[in-house]
Scaffold this motif. Structure first.
Motif, PDB file in Angstrom:
ATOM      1  N   ALA A   3       0.988  -1.151   0.084  1.00  0.00           N
ATOM      2  CA  ALA A   3      -0.010   0.554   0.657  1.00  0.00           C
ATOM      3  C   ALA A   3       0.578   0.875  -0.198  1.00  0.00           C
ATOM      4  CB  ALA A   3      -0.775  -0.094   1.403  1.00  0.00           C
ATOM      5  N   PHE A   4       1.830   1.594   0.970  1.00  0.00           N
ATOM      6  CA  PHE A   4       2.263   2.147   1.142  1.00  0.00           C
ATOM      7  C   PHE A   4       3.285   2.740  -0.401  1.00  0.00           C
ATOM      8  CE2 PHE A   4       7.277   3.798   1.517  1.00  0.00           C
ATOM      9  CZ  PHE A   4       6.422   5.456   1.997  1.00  0.00           C
ATOM     10  N   VAL A   5       3.653   1.317  -1.177  1.00  0.00           N
ATOM     11  CA  VAL A   5       4.355   1.612  -2.607  1.00  0.00           C
ATOM     12  C   VAL A   5       3.022   1.950  -3.651  1.00  0.00           C
ATOM     13  CG1 VAL A   5       5.111   0.082  -5.027  1.00  0.00           C
ATOM     14  CG2 VAL A   5       6.030  -0.311  -2.340  1.00  0.00           C
ATOM     15  N   TYR A   6       2.349   1.402  -3.074  1.00  0.00           N
ATOM     16  CA  TYR A   6       1.086   2.152  -4.195  1.00  0.00           C
ATOM     17  C   TYR A   6       1.207   3.544  -3.926  1.00  0.00           C
ATOM     18  CZ  TYR A   6      -3.245   3.163  -6.792  1.00  0.00           C
ATOM     19  OH  TYR A   6      -4.405   2.926  -7.181  1.00  0.00           O
ATOM     20  N   ARG A   7       1.159   4.008  -2.774  1.00  0.00           N
ATOM     21  CA  ARG A   7       0.978   5.606  -2.356  1.00  0.00           C
ATOM     22  C   ARG A   7       1.896   6.581  -2.985  1.00  0.00           C
ATOM     23  NH1 ARG A   7       0.856   7.056   3.719  1.00  0.00           N
ATOM     24  NH2 ARG A   7       1.260   4.562   3.334  1.00  0.00           N
ATOM     25  N   LEU A   8       3.456   5.443  -3.573  1.00  0.00           N
ATOM     26  CA  LEU A   8       4.155   6.641  -3.708  1.00  0.00           C
ATOM     27  C   LEU A   8       4.453   6.999  -4.872  1.00  0.00           C
ATOM     28  CD1 LEU A   8       7.265   4.727  -2.091  1.00  0.00           C
ATOM     29  CD2 LEU A   8       6.096   7.107  -1.596  1.00  0.00           C
ATOM     30  N   VAL A   9       3.529   5.470  -5.894  1.00  0.00           N
ATOM     31  CA  VAL A   9       3.775   5.557  -7.342  1.00  0.00           C
ATOM     32  C   VAL A   9       2.737   6.445  -8.052  1.00  0.00           C
ATOM     33  CG1 VAL A   9       2.795   3.909  -8.876  1.00  0.00           C
ATOM     34  CG2 VAL A   9       4.433   3.152  -7.618  1.00  0.00           C
ATOM     35  N   ALA A  10       1.293   6.328  -7.221  1.00  0.00           N
ATOM     36  CA  ALA A  10      -0.086   7.713  -7.044  1.00  0.00           C
ATOM     37  C   ALA A  10       0.685   8.702  -6.928  1.00  0.00           C
ATOM     38  CB  ALA A  10      -1.649   7.050  -6.435  1.00  0.00           C
ATOM     39  N   GLU A  11       1.372   9.897  -6.468  1.00  0.00           N
ATOM     40  CA  GLU A  11       1.559  10.616  -5.809  1.00  0.00           C
ATOM     41  C   GLU A  11       2.887  10.973  -6.940  1.00  0.00           C
ATOM     42  OE1 GLU A  11       3.502  10.535  -2.112  1.00  0.00           O
ATOM     43  OE2 GLU A  11       1.450  10.882  -1.110  1.00  0.00           O
ATOM     44  N   PHE A  12       3.166  10.287  -7.665  1.00  0.00           N
ATOM     45  CA  PHE A  12       4.264  10.556  -8.756  1.00  0.00           C
ATOM     46  C   PHE A  12       3.436  10.371  -9.651  1.00  0.00           C
ATOM     47  CE2 PHE A  12       7.368   8.892 -11.718  1.00  0.00           C
ATOM     48  CZ  PHE A  12       8.836   9.816 -11.348  1.00  0.00           C
ATOM     49  N   HIS A  19       3.716   6.937 -14.975  1.00  0.00           N
ATOM     50  CA  HIS A  19       4.498   6.154 -14.030  1.00  0.00           C
ATOM     51  C   HIS A  19       5.867   5.749 -13.816  1.00  0.00           C
ATOM     52  CE1 HIS A  19       4.676   2.102 -12.640  1.00  0.00           C
ATOM     53  NE2 HIS A  19       3.294   1.970 -12.642  1.00  0.00           N
ATOM     54  N   PRO A  20       6.560   5.516 -12.724  1.00  0.00           N
ATOM     55  CA  PRO A  20       7.496   5.545 -12.472  1.00  0.00           C
ATOM     56  C   PRO A  20       8.045   4.529 -12.955  1.00  0.00           C
ATOM     57  CG  PRO A  20       6.570   5.783 -10.299  1.00  0.00           C
ATOM     58  CD  PRO A  20       5.439   6.064 -11.057  1.00  0.00           C
ATOM     59  N   ASN A  21       9.468   4.198 -12.797  1.00  0.00           N
ATOM     60  CA  ASN A  21      10.132   2.964 -13.440  1.00  0.00           C
ATOM     61  C   ASN A  21      11.747   2.759 -12.218  1.00  0.00           C
ATOM     62  OD1 ASN A  21      12.136   4.917 -14.098  1.00  0.00           O
ATOM     63  ND2 ASN A  21      12.014   4.674 -16.475  1.00  0.00           N
ATOM     64  N   LEU A  22      11.485   3.553 -11.715  1.00  0.00           N
ATOM     65  CA  LEU A  22      12.444   3.102 -10.672  1.00  0.00           C
ATOM     66  C   LEU A  22      12.088   3.066  -9.241  1.00  0.00           C
ATOM     67  CD1 LEU A  22      15.561   4.884 -11.381  1.00  0.00           C
ATOM     68  CD2 LEU A  22      15.090   2.653 -11.934  1.00  0.00           C
ATOM     69  N   LEU A  23      12.167   2.137  -8.004  1.00  0.00           N
ATOM     70  CA  LEU A  23      11.924   1.846  -6.992  1.00  0.00           C
ATOM     71  C   LEU A  23      12.992   1.492  -5.707  1.00  0.00           C
ATOM     72  CD1 LEU A  23       9.733   1.396  -4.350  1.00  0.00           C
ATOM     73  CD2 LEU A  23       9.441  -0.953  -5.077  1.00  0.00           C
ATOM     74  N   TYR A  24      13.463   1.840  -4.968  1.00  0.00           N
ATOM     75  CA  TYR A  24      14.478   2.526  -4.277  1.00  0.00           C
ATOM     76  C   TYR A  24      14.015   1.958  -3.134  1.00  0.00           C
ATOM     77  CZ  TYR A  24      17.360   5.081  -7.309  1.00  0.00           C
ATOM     78  OH  TYR A  24      18.027   5.732  -9.050  1.00  0.00           O
ATOM     79  N   GLN A  44      12.182 -10.702 -10.544  1.00  0.00           N
ATOM     80  CA  GLN A  44      11.429 -10.639 -12.022  1.00  0.00           C
ATOM     81  C   GLN A  44      10.496 -10.196 -11.974  1.00  0.00           C
ATOM     82  OE1 GLN A  44      13.322  -9.579 -14.382  1.00  0.00           O
ATOM     83  NE2 GLN A  44      15.243 -10.461 -14.189  1.00  0.00           N
ATOM     84  N   SER A  45       9.247 -11.110 -11.439  1.00  0.00           N
ATOM     85  CA  SER A  45       8.272 -11.704 -11.104  1.00  0.00           C
ATOM     86  C   SER A  45       7.597 -10.082 -10.329  1.00  0.00           C
ATOM     87  CB  SER A  45       7.539 -12.369 -10.439  1.00  0.00           C
ATOM     88  OG  SER A  45       7.830 -13.841 -10.658  1.00  0.00           O
ATOM     89  N   MET A  46       8.281  -9.295  -9.806  1.00  0.00           N
ATOM     90  CA  MET A  46       8.038  -8.794  -8.518  1.00  0.00           C
ATOM     91  C   MET A  46       8.764  -7.261  -9.721  1.00  0.00           C
ATOM     92  SD  MET A  46       9.434  -8.617  -4.554  1.00  0.00           S
ATOM     93  CE  MET A  46      10.692  -8.166  -4.731  1.00  0.00           C
ATOM     94  N   VAL A  47       9.076  -6.893 -10.615  1.00  0.00           N
ATOM     95  CA  VAL A  47       9.445  -6.141 -11.639  1.00  0.00           C
ATOM     96  C   VAL A  47       8.087  -6.163 -12.085  1.00  0.00           C
ATOM     97  CG1 VAL A  47      11.064  -5.077 -13.297  1.00  0.00           C
ATOM     98  CG2 VAL A  47      12.026  -6.047 -11.064  1.00  0.00           C
ATOM     99  N   LYS A  48       7.948  -7.106 -12.488  1.00  0.00           N
ATOM    100  CA  LYS A  48       6.551  -6.979 -13.834  1.00  0.00           C
ATOM    101  C   LYS A  48       5.558  -6.768 -13.071  1.00  0.00           C
ATOM    102  CE  LYS A  48       4.647 -10.163 -16.928  1.00  0.00           C
ATOM    103  NZ  LYS A  48       4.483 -11.801 -17.705  1.00  0.00           N
ATOM    104  N   LEU A  49       5.554  -7.255 -12.053  1.00  0.00           N
ATOM    105  CA  LEU A  49       4.134  -6.439 -11.422  1.00  0.00           C
ATOM    106  C   LEU A  49       4.445  -5.321 -11.420  1.00  0.00           C
ATOM    107  CD1 LEU A  49       1.744  -7.525 -10.099  1.00  0.00           C
ATOM    108  CD2 LEU A  49       2.865  -7.582  -7.795  1.00  0.00           C
ATOM    109  N   LEU A  50       5.085  -4.609 -10.635  1.00  0.00           N
ATOM    110  CA  LEU A  50       5.441  -3.143 -10.370  1.00  0.00           C
ATOM    111  C   LEU A  50       5.544  -2.278 -11.442  1.00  0.00           C
ATOM    112  CD1 LEU A  50       7.590  -3.659  -7.155  1.00  0.00           C
ATOM    113  CD2 LEU A  50       4.969  -3.529  -7.145  1.00  0.00           C
TER     114      LEU A  50
END
Length: 76
Positions: A3-12, A19-24, A44-50
């Protein structure tokens, strides 16, 4: 964590219009994210999903997202 990552993406996306393409993340964040998804999820699954490359670094204090052209080229 998801949920936190989703919020970061939505704000970005709201701020930059894309859509951002990097998650630190640090290794602990990465473990929490994997647990939130499923223990069987591979990198790889996480990269594809996110739809973002994961940058895992011990110096990352808080998860953050960004966009970089070099990551956009890798994804193609």
């Amino acid at each position: 964590m998801l949920a936190f990552v989703y919020r970061l993406v939505a704000e970005f996306k709201h701020e930059h219009g894309m859509h951002p393409n990097l998650l630190y993340l640090n290794p602990e964040h990465a473990r929490h994210l994997q647990a939130a998804l499923d223990a069987g999820f591979s990198y790889q699954s996480m990269v594809k999903l996110l739809r973002m490359e994961l940058v895992i670094n011990t110096d990352t204090i808080h998860p953050r997202v960004a966009w970089a052209q070099s990551a956009a080229r890798i994804a193609v």
